[in-house]
Design an enzyme around this catalytic site. Structure first.
Site, mmCIF file in Angstrom:
data_model
loop_
_atom_site.group_PDB
_atom_site.id
_atom_site.type_symbol
_atom_site.label_atom_id
_atom_site.label_comp_id
_atom_site.label_asym_id
_atom_site.label_seq_id
_atom_site.Cartn_x
_atom_site.Cartn_y
_atom_site.Cartn_z
ATOM 1 N N CYS A 143 26.095 -45.166 -4.674
ATOM 2 C CA CYS A 143 25.305 -44.752 -3.697
ATOM 3 C C CYS A 143 25.288 -45.565 -2.634
ATOM 4 O O CYS A 143 25.252 -45.104 -1.398
ATOM 5 C CB CYS A 143 24.039 -44.658 -4.429
ATOM 6 N N HIS A 202 25.135 -45.263 1.413
ATOM 7 C CA HIS A 202 23.868 -45.365 2.202
ATOM 8 C C HIS A 202 23.174 -46.818 2.514
ATOM 9 O O HIS A 202 22.097 -46.581 2.805
ATOM 10 C CB HIS A 202 22.832 -44.743 0.950
ATOM 11 N N ARG A 261 19.210 -33.035 -5.904
ATOM 12 C CA ARG A 261 20.069 -33.940 -4.920
ATOM 13 C C ARG A 261 21.013 -34.676 -5.473
ATOM 14 O O ARG A 261 21.898 -34.822 -5.146
ATOM 15 C CB ARG A 261 19.146 -34.285 -3.743
ATOM 16 N N CYS A 271 25.024 -35.069 -5.394
ATOM 17 C CA CYS A 271 25.836 -36.184 -5.030
ATOM 18 C C CYS A 271 26.605 -36.560 -6.117
ATOM 19 O O CYS A 271 27.855 -37.039 -5.877
ATOM 20 C CB CYS A 271 24.657 -37.009 -4.843
#
Lengths: 291, 100, 116
Positions: free
Chosen positions: A205, A209, A248, A252
């Site tokens: 992640c 991000h 979501r 992902c």
């Protein structure tokens, strides 16, 4: 046998003292590195994004890509004249007031009748030693009142969470981690998940991000991890439908070519716990819309 | 003598494609791959391409295509092992990715 | 003497036929471009801009001036194989290590990259 002159001995003692003093703090922080420090993590996490996006107001981070890119923000403002999640709010409000077969209501399961509480989820539940998401709480409410649990990714579940999010708009995330080693462990496992490379692509992640937040991936703008759950649930154009947080996250997983976990998997719940705690102080903006 | 060695080398190189897989080899390869993927799934480390390769291996086996089945199964086994290794390495390496 | 000559001729023939023909370079560049643009393979446009691409991606640096920036071919091989090992923060997928690309495919992509 070499003997040390007195002034050499003093110099050696001074150097030794300096080395010890410099080493001591390092040893102390090594000891504390074993015990998670969520507040220290959160402050550093938020400082990272405030420094990266100095012109973005704290309250704006929940808007993700629209907070960090003027171009897509304009398009978003136009879409928001007729929010695509209105139908979900209508469905959610209708469902919310319907009694269960046993006469009870959703409102009976939540603090403050479920109004203005969304920003306190996920919560650590001492009785189970597990993190409970908002969707988990809604399904537990249903099951405890003799109803079947809802599919947690879209549909009625998204409508209900949309209603709860709307009633919390403007309220900052207020996730608590009780002084319970299991809660601290859940937080730390969520942090680990966030930074762990996964899937055949072998990215985490954080890979997308953290540093690359605000950059373009083809037509999309990568959302900063700070506030990334504040707009949930979302109407995502790509889906042509509503989706909850878990929808979501699950998508992902697939996008990184990892086999998605079960919707109520402990790893996903811990991840949400970590991400939400990192966003303490960032206001809820949900429900939201995304490309 | 030299002539024989050269001829043998030529025969060896040009006969490699003829070393085809048997049904037994294909089935064994698929079993091994499925076992490794079961471990990866249990470790929550499984990859979607592994699942895809296993599907193709199974379909090829059904169709009696032993070479294709073994090739897909071998690929799946490699992917499953890689996924487990990544997960196990990341158990410590993740900390290096925390921003400074 | 005749046996030795025959042996040399035979070995050269056998290994000559097995070796890749030199004229594959142009094919390698074309294959490399296809792999780079293939969403299931390199999918480079997801994060990079490059000449001939149509996506405004900015996660990674523009792929241009590659011969000057990466004079050591081995560096590009490492980057495409497992950049995560060299840089724990890298968003770069672990193409080679995780079998998204084969070593041969990585070489072809590099052949293409060196034309940018």
């Amino acid at each position: 046998m070499i003997t040390t002159k007195p002034r050499h001995a003093r110099a050696i003692l001074r150097i030794a003292a300096c080395v010890l003093l410099l080493a001591a703090p390092a040893r102390a922080s090594e000891a504390s590195a074993d015990k998670p420090n969520p507040e220290m993590d959160r402050k550093a996490f938020q400082a990272f994004f405030f420094a990266k996006f100095p012109r973005v107001a704290k309250d704006e981070f929940g808007n993700g890509p629209y907070a960090v890119n003027e171009g897509v923000r304009k398009q978003w403002k136009e879409i928001m004249e007729f929010p695509p999640y209105e139908f979900a709010l209508d469905d959610g409000k209708a469902e919310w007031v319907k009694p269960f077969a046993n006469g009870k209501h959703y409102a009976d399961c939540f603090d403050n009748k479920g109004e203005g509480v969304r920003q306190t989820y996920p919560r650590f539940i001492r009785e189970t030693g597990q993190v409970e998401t908002l969707e988990g709480a809604i399904n537990r409410c249903r099951v405890e009142n003799g109803e079947k649990p809802l599919e947690p990714m879209t549909g009625l579940m998204a409508s209900l969470t949309a209603v709860m999010a709307e009633s919390s708009q403007g309220k900052p995330f207020a996730i608590t981690i009780p002084d319970d080693p299991r809660a601290l462990n859940a937080y730390e496992r969520g942090k680990e998940f966030f930074y762990t490379r996964k899937g055949q692509l072998g990215v985490s992640c954080a890979s997308c991000h953290m540093s690359p937040a605000g950059e373009r991936m083809r037509g999309d703008i990568l959302a900063p991890a700070l506030g990334i759950l504040a707009a949930m649930p979302i109407y995502r154009s790509d889906w042509g439908a509503m989706g909850t947080t878990i929808r979501r996250i699950s998508t992902c997983s697939s996008q990184t070519r990892a086999v998605p976990l079960a919707a109520d998997d402990e790893d996903y719940r811990n991840l949400e716990y970590f991400l939400s705690y990192m966003s303490n102080g960032i206001p809820i903006v949900g429900p939201g819309t995304r490309p | 003598m030299m002539r024989k060695i050269v001829l043998a080398a030529a025969l060896a190189i040009f006969s490699l494609p003829a070393l085809a897989a048997t049904q037994g080899e294909a089935e064994a390869a698929l079993e091994a791959a499925q076992a490794a993927e079961a471990q990866a799934l249990a470790a929550k480390a499984a990859w979607t391409p592994t699942e895809a390769a296993l599907k193709k291996a199974g379909a090829a086996l059904e169709a009696g295509e032993w070479d294709e089945a073994k090739a897909q199964a071998d690929a799946a086994l490699a992917l499953a092992r890689l996924s487990l290794e990544q997960a196990s390495e990341q158990k410590t390496l993740w900390r290096n990715a925390v921003f400074r | 003497m005749r046996n030795a000559r025959f042996a040399v001729f035979g070995l050269v023939a056998v290994f000559g036929l097995a070796a890749p023909p030199l004229s594959a370079r142009a094919d390698d560049v074309a294959d490399g471009q296809k792999l780079a643009l293939d969403r299931a393979k390199g999918n480079c446009l997801a994060c990079h801009t490059l000449k001939g691409g149509d996506a405004p991606s900015s996660v990674g640096r523009e792929l241009a001036d590659m011969k000057r920036r990466f004079p050591r071919r081995a560096d590009l091989v490492e980057i495409l194989t497992d950049e995560a090992m060299r840089n724990p923060l890298a968003p770069m997928p672990r193409f080679g290590r995780n079998h998204v690309l084969t070593p041969a495919e990585i070489e072809e992509i590099i052949d293409f990259l060196y034309t940018l």
